[in-house]
Enzyme design. Structure first.
Site, short mmCIF file in Angstrom:
data_model
loop_
_atom_site.label_atom_id
_atom_site.label_comp_id
_atom_site.label_asym_id
_atom_site.label_seq_id
_atom_site.Cartn_x
_atom_site.Cartn_y
_atom_site.Cartn_z
N LYS A 1 -16.37 -27.44 14.58
CA LYS A 1 -16.23 -27.01 13.19
C LYS A 1 -15.49 -25.68 13.05
CE LYS A 1 -18.68 -29.96 10.76
NZ LYS A 1 -18.12 -30.76 9.68
N1 PMP Z 1 -21.73 -33.81 14.77
C1 PMP Z 1 -22.09 -32.55 14.48
C2 PMP Z 1 -22.99 -31.85 15.44
C3 PMP Z 1 -21.66 -31.93 13.31
O1 PMP Z 1 -22.02 -30.67 13.03
C4 PMP Z 1 -20.83 -32.65 12.42
C5 PMP Z 1 -20.39 -32.01 11.14
N2 PMP Z 1 -21.40 -31.98 10.16
C6 PMP Z 1 -20.49 -33.98 12.74
C7 PMP Z 1 -20.94 -34.51 13.94
C8 PMP Z 1 -19.64 -34.84 11.82
O2 PMP Z 1 -18.32 -34.34 11.66
P1 PMP Z 1 -17.56 -34.49 10.28
O3 PMP Z 1 -18.33 -33.70 9.25
O4 PMP Z 1 -16.20 -33.93 10.52
O5 PMP Z 1 -17.54 -35.92 9.90
#
Ligand code: PMP
Length: 457
Positions: A48
């Protein structure tokens, strides 16, 4: 310049360019190689960081935030971490609203990097004024020179992955990647990578991982946003109870659901068998990929995304008691059961002590039996039931020495004894057993421990 020799002006320059690491054990049953894009190598320990920085840069360019302003977001931790790092370097304040489902460690970590964190209830509708969506939106209208990030609908989220994550995977696999598997929440990661890959080669399959309790898979399969799909779940960081605007359905090929248990168990395997201390969603991604293995062939090359690091889950999936309480640990032997109970003090009493000492210990620790020791050897046991019988016969028993009134020792069982057999050692007359571990330390297992193990198993 050689990347390893590069010197950086600040931490933000170290975001991205994460390694692609081959998995050698947990996917050994699949017909093709599987590589993990291990994004906990980012400075905030998650993928992120990439989108947090991108969203902030775009907001600055569009004049949505001015120097000294306040960044506001509803975040489960990882996006908050990325934003907080960017805020430190660029001179902004951060206020994050998060939910009480998130681990305490995640909240403490955000505070450690200077953010203010407001914890909101999980089990309310997104429109509810108490929800973390509503709280963050409200703060953004109340605080002057503030910018509400909204990672769900902010399209710079997917742009970050289109511009950085995806080209890195493309280059690292020399364009040979055939399948990419990603746990999906805001949709930024899967969509951004998908947009890039479909431009390069429309045959590359993009598989999204969803969890039970989220409406994403049903939306993908039927177009319906079905609130009947939505219920609280334990998996963290992915799945949604609404549809974020970052999704582009056309760049995704399939959604696969994974249970809370399968994700947690697999994350632990990845840590133990690959030496990669990953977060919860990484386990879910591998569990989901394995559910899809009949669709893979030897010439394929799979890339999975590991979003974050296991350190954020030490009190959860990496804690045996937490796993056992949720029925996520297979308890099959005495050793498993003892491991799941955590560190417990074994209360013992010496042969030379008095019965009154034993009664005090029973009261203090609320226990029904105490092993009797001579030196380090177990020579017998004192039980509440046995003492009670004696007291009826002789009221002076309190002053007797333990050696004189001790009963036969609790049975000693092997660490590898299956629980099915252990059951037979626990009876009306015998409420506990002892086991000696490899280091010579004794552990006691009571009938309640055994009953608990069976009721959860
Ligand atoms: N896995 C984790 C540990 C995350 O923090 C996130 C983001 N919330 C995701 C998966 C999913 O990614 P995205 O929000 O880009 O779909």
């Amino acid at each position: 310049m050689n990347a390893a020799k590069r010197v950086y002006d600040n931490v933000l320059q170290t975001i991205g360019n994460t390694p692609l690491i081959k998995l050698n054990r947990v996917t050994a049953d699949l017909p093709c190689p599987v590589y993990a894009k291990v994004d906990f190598y980012n400075p905030g320990n998650s993928i992120k960081d990439r989108m947090a920085l991108k969203m902030l840069e775009v907001a600055e360019k569009e004049g949505k935030i001015k120097p000294g302003g306040t960044i506001i977001e509803g975040t489960s931790g990882n996006t908050g971490m990325g934003l907080a790092l960017a805020a430190i370097i660029k001179g902004y304040k951060c206020i994050f609203a998060t939910t009480d489902k998130q681990s305490k460690e995640k909240v403490d970590i955000l505070k450690a990097v200077g953010a203010e964190v407001i914890v909101c209830p999980t089990n309310v509708e997104p429109e509810d004024p108490r929800s973390y969506y509503s709280v963050s939106k409200r703060l953004a209208t109340e605080i002057p020179n503030s910018w509400y990030v909204n990672q769900y609908d902010n399209l710079a989220n997917r742009l970050a992955h289109y511009e950085s994550t995806a080209p890195e995977i493309w280059e690292q696999t020399e364009g040979k990647v055939t399948h990419i598997v990603v746990a999906s929440g805001t949709g930024g990661t899967i969509t951004g990578i998908g947009m890039f890959m479909k431009e390069k080669n429309p045959d590359i399959k993009m598989w999204a991982i969803d969890t039970y309790g989220s409406l994403l898979k049903k939306w993908f399969d039927t177009g319906e946003l079905d609130m009947n799909e939505v219920h609280p779940y334990i998996s963290e960081g992915f799945g949604e109870d609404f549809l974020p605007q970052n999704y582009i359905k056309e760049v995704i090929d399939h959604f696969e659901k994974v249970t809370d248990k399968d994700g947690a168990v697999m994350a632990r395997r990845i840590a133990k068998e690959e030496g990669l201390f990953v977060g919860y969603s990484a386990g879910s991604v591998i569990a989901g990929l394995k559910q899809m293995k009949q669709h893979l062939k030897p010439t394929d090359l799979v890339v999975v995304v590991f979003h974050d690091h296991g350190s954020r889950y030490v009190g959860k999936i990496y804690n045996d008691e937490w796993m056992l309480d949720r029925g996520f640990l297979e308890v099959s032997t005495v050793r498993d059961l003892i491991g799941g109970l955590g560190r417990r003090r074994l209360v013992t009493i010496d042969e030379d002590a008095k019965v009154s000492d034993a009664l005090e210990l029973m009261k203090k620790y609320d226990i029904e039996q105490i092993p009797v020791l001579k030196g380090t050897d177990v020579t017998g046991a004192i039980t509440q039931a046995g003492l009670f019988k004696r007291m009826i016969e002789n009221t002076d028993v309190k002053d007797f020495s333990i050696g004189d009134v001790k009963e036969v020792a609790l049975p000693l069982v092997e660490m590898d004894m299956p629980l099915e057999r252990l059951k037979h050692y626990i009876s009306k007359d015998n409420g506990a057993v002892l086991a000696k571990d490899d280091s010579g330390q004794y552990h006691i297992l009571t009938k309640y421990d055994v009953l608990n193990a069976f009721s959860k198993g």
